[in-house]
Scaffold this motif. Structure first.
Motif, PDB file in Angstrom:
ATOM      1  N   VAL A   5       0.874  -1.174   0.000  1.00 19.36           N
ATOM      2  CA  VAL A   5       0.000   0.000   0.000  1.00 19.36           C
ATOM      3  C   VAL A   5       0.908   1.221   0.000  1.00 19.36           C
ATOM      4  O   VAL A   5       1.563   1.525   1.000  1.00 19.36           O
ATOM      5  N   ILE A   6       0.962   1.891  -1.148  1.00 18.76           N
ATOM      6  CA  ILE A   6       1.863   3.020  -1.346  1.00 18.76           C
ATOM      7  C   ILE A   6       1.041   4.288  -1.537  1.00 18.76           C
ATOM      8  O   ILE A   6       0.079   4.316  -2.319  1.00 18.76           O
ATOM      9  N   LEU A   7       1.416   5.337  -0.822  1.00 20.21           N
ATOM     10  CA  LEU A   7       0.820   6.656  -1.019  1.00 20.21           C
ATOM     11  C   LEU A   7       1.844   7.567  -1.688  1.00 20.21           C
ATOM     12  O   LEU A   7       3.034   7.503  -1.367  1.00 20.21           O
ATOM     13  N   HIS A   8       1.371   8.405  -2.601  1.00 18.73           N
ATOM     14  CA  HIS A   8       2.213   9.484  -3.119  1.00 18.73           C
ATOM     15  C   HIS A   8       1.545  10.799  -2.754  1.00 18.73           C
ATOM     16  O   HIS A   8       0.418  11.072  -3.174  1.00 18.73           O
ATOM     17  N   CYS A   9       2.242  11.580  -1.931  1.00 20.64           N
ATOM     18  CA  CYS A   9       1.697  12.840  -1.421  1.00 20.64           C
ATOM     19  C   CYS A   9       2.362  14.006  -2.146  1.00 20.64           C
ATOM     20  O   CYS A   9       3.595  14.138  -2.118  1.00 20.64           O
ATOM     21  N   ASP A  10       1.554  14.838  -2.768  1.00 23.52           N
ATOM     22  CA  ASP A  10       2.053  15.954  -3.580  1.00 23.52           C
ATOM     23  C   ASP A  10       1.449  17.253  -3.052  1.00 23.52           C
ATOM     24  O   ASP A  10       0.229  17.455  -3.103  1.00 23.52           O
ATOM     25  N   LEU A  11       2.290  18.140  -2.517  1.00 22.17           N
ATOM     26  CA  LEU A  11       1.829  19.424  -2.015  1.00 22.17           C
ATOM     27  C   LEU A  11       1.388  20.294  -3.184  1.00 22.17           C
ATOM     28  O   LEU A  11       2.137  20.487  -4.145  1.00 22.17           O
TER      29      LEU A  11
END
Length: 404
Positions: A5-11
């Motif tokens: 389970v991978i999250l990619h967080c982009d501001l």
């Protein structure tokens, strides 16, 4: 073992959003963060959503942006502030997993496979919780992609902006991913997409469906990698940020206040760039196995050359000589030069340039050792008195010498 389970967080609109935290009157006004036009660093570094809706794009010139968006508010950048907010946000991510890998200053991957159960077991709900926490504690918003690998998580965070969560699940991911343009996929750059387009490959699904040999034949190792990504085969792990990634290159570039039109000016422009690159290599105990030079002209066209060195080095003398040779191959007088970049390539932690046997034998090795001592002494002076205390000057025929 189950899926990751991978999250990619982009501001969202990171630089502009940080600048506007204390400027609420500008939140609904088109705003861009840009370099200094007077020093000719006049390109758009970031823009807010209202400016984005007016067609303003990152990396275009200020005059192009203002033509699209008259009345665009321009703000200078504050890079220290951006680094501070990036640090704060990544520390928030640390509360949810110890596997946090920054991808630039405003993006990070989080592997929550092992910690998801601690937060309820619902990946979308966890992504929403992280977005809410960042917004409450910093005032910044995130777009988060949730998937079973890094490439699709990144793709998900790009699909809905700003302030949204997008899930690309294992079951049925093809219906979401395959219709998208090939250029939406991570590492599918312009050159690769244009090459594949000539063979009828324009979407991620078309790449996934083609014979694996085609992209590999056209693009080499990168083509094979893109084909695997398109088929959901990315297994690259999330690398914790405290595990430093090996340095592959060290570079420095500058845009000059006025165009350079003489070889003497170009030579003088290369000197501090090579000095900076060599100093950083020595500081980190690294050696360059090659050098590249990029030359940008007044029309923003860039030409580059690179070469391998006969032996690894971290001496300014060697990097400068090579940079001069490469630049001489590129520059056609009197073409104006707007910007120069020098990069040390094939960087390693081992150097043997001072023990190389050649036709000059001991004399060559003694010369190298003296140069090592000289540049090491300059490093010591700069550490004590500041970088401006001593500098290289340009000697006859491009040979560097020192001047206090």
């Amino acid at each position: 073992m189950g899926d990751r389970v991978i999250l990619h967080c982009d501001l969202n609109c990171f630089f502009a959003s940080v600048e506007l935290l204390d400027k609420p009157a500008l939140w609904e006004v088109p705003v861009a963060v840009c370099g200094d036009p007077k020093s000719r660093h006049g390109i758009i570094l970031a823009k807010n959503e209202p400016a984005k809706r007016r067609g303003v794009k990152t990396a275009e010139t200020i005059w192009q942006a203002q033509k699209k968006c008259p009345g665009l508010v321009l703000l200078p950048p504050h890079h220290e502030l951006y680094r501070e907010y990036s640090r704060r946000v990544n520390e928030i991510y640390d509360r949810f997993t110890d596997l946090v890998e920054p991808f630039g200053i405003d993006e990070s991957w989080l592997d929550v496979t092992g910690s998801l159960h601690l937060f309820g077991g619902d990946a979308r709900a966890l992504a929403d919780r992280i977005r809410a926490t960042v917004r409450a504690e910093t005032g910044l918003t995130l777009s988060v992609g949730v998937s079973f690998n890094k490439v699709f998580a990144k793709l998900g965070s790009d699909l809905k902006k700003p302030d949204a969560t997008t899930v690309i699940p294992r079951s049925g991911w093809e219906s979401i991913v395959w219709p998208l343009p090939l250029g939406d996929m991570l590492f599918a750059g312009r050159a690769a997409t244009e090459t594949l387009r000539k063979y009828g490959v324009e979407t991620i699904g078309q790449l996934a469906a083609c014979d694996r040999a085609l992209p590999e034949q056209l693009l080499g190792k990168m083509g094979r990698q893109l084909w695997e990504y398109a088929n959901g085969l990315d297994a690259v792990p999330v690398r914790p940020r405290y595990l430093a990634e090996p340095v592959k290159s060290v570079g420095n570039g500058t845009t000059f206040p006025q165009n350079l039109v003489k070889w003497e000016q170009i030579r003088a422009g290369l000197l501090p760039l090579c000095d900076s690159v060599a100093t950083r290599l020595r500081r980190q105990g690294l050696y360059a196995g090659g050098v590249s030079v990029a030359v940008k002209d007044a029309e923003f066209r860039t030409a580059s050359r690179q070469t391998r060195l006969t032996a690894p080095t971290h001496l300014m003398r060697d990097i400068y000589r090579t940079a001069l040779e490469l630049t001489g191959q590129i520059w056609k007088p009197p073409t104006p030069v707007r910007a120069l970049t020098v990069t040390a390539l094939y960087v390693t932690e081992e150097g043997d340039s001072f023990e190389q046997m050649d036709l000059l034998g001991g004399a060559k090795r003694r010369q190298d050792r003296r140069q090592e001592q000289l540049e090491g002494a300059m490093d010591a002076i700069r550490r004590k008195y500041g970088r401006s205390a001593i500098a290289f000057g340009d000697g006859e025929e491009g040979e560097p010498h020192t001047e206090e």
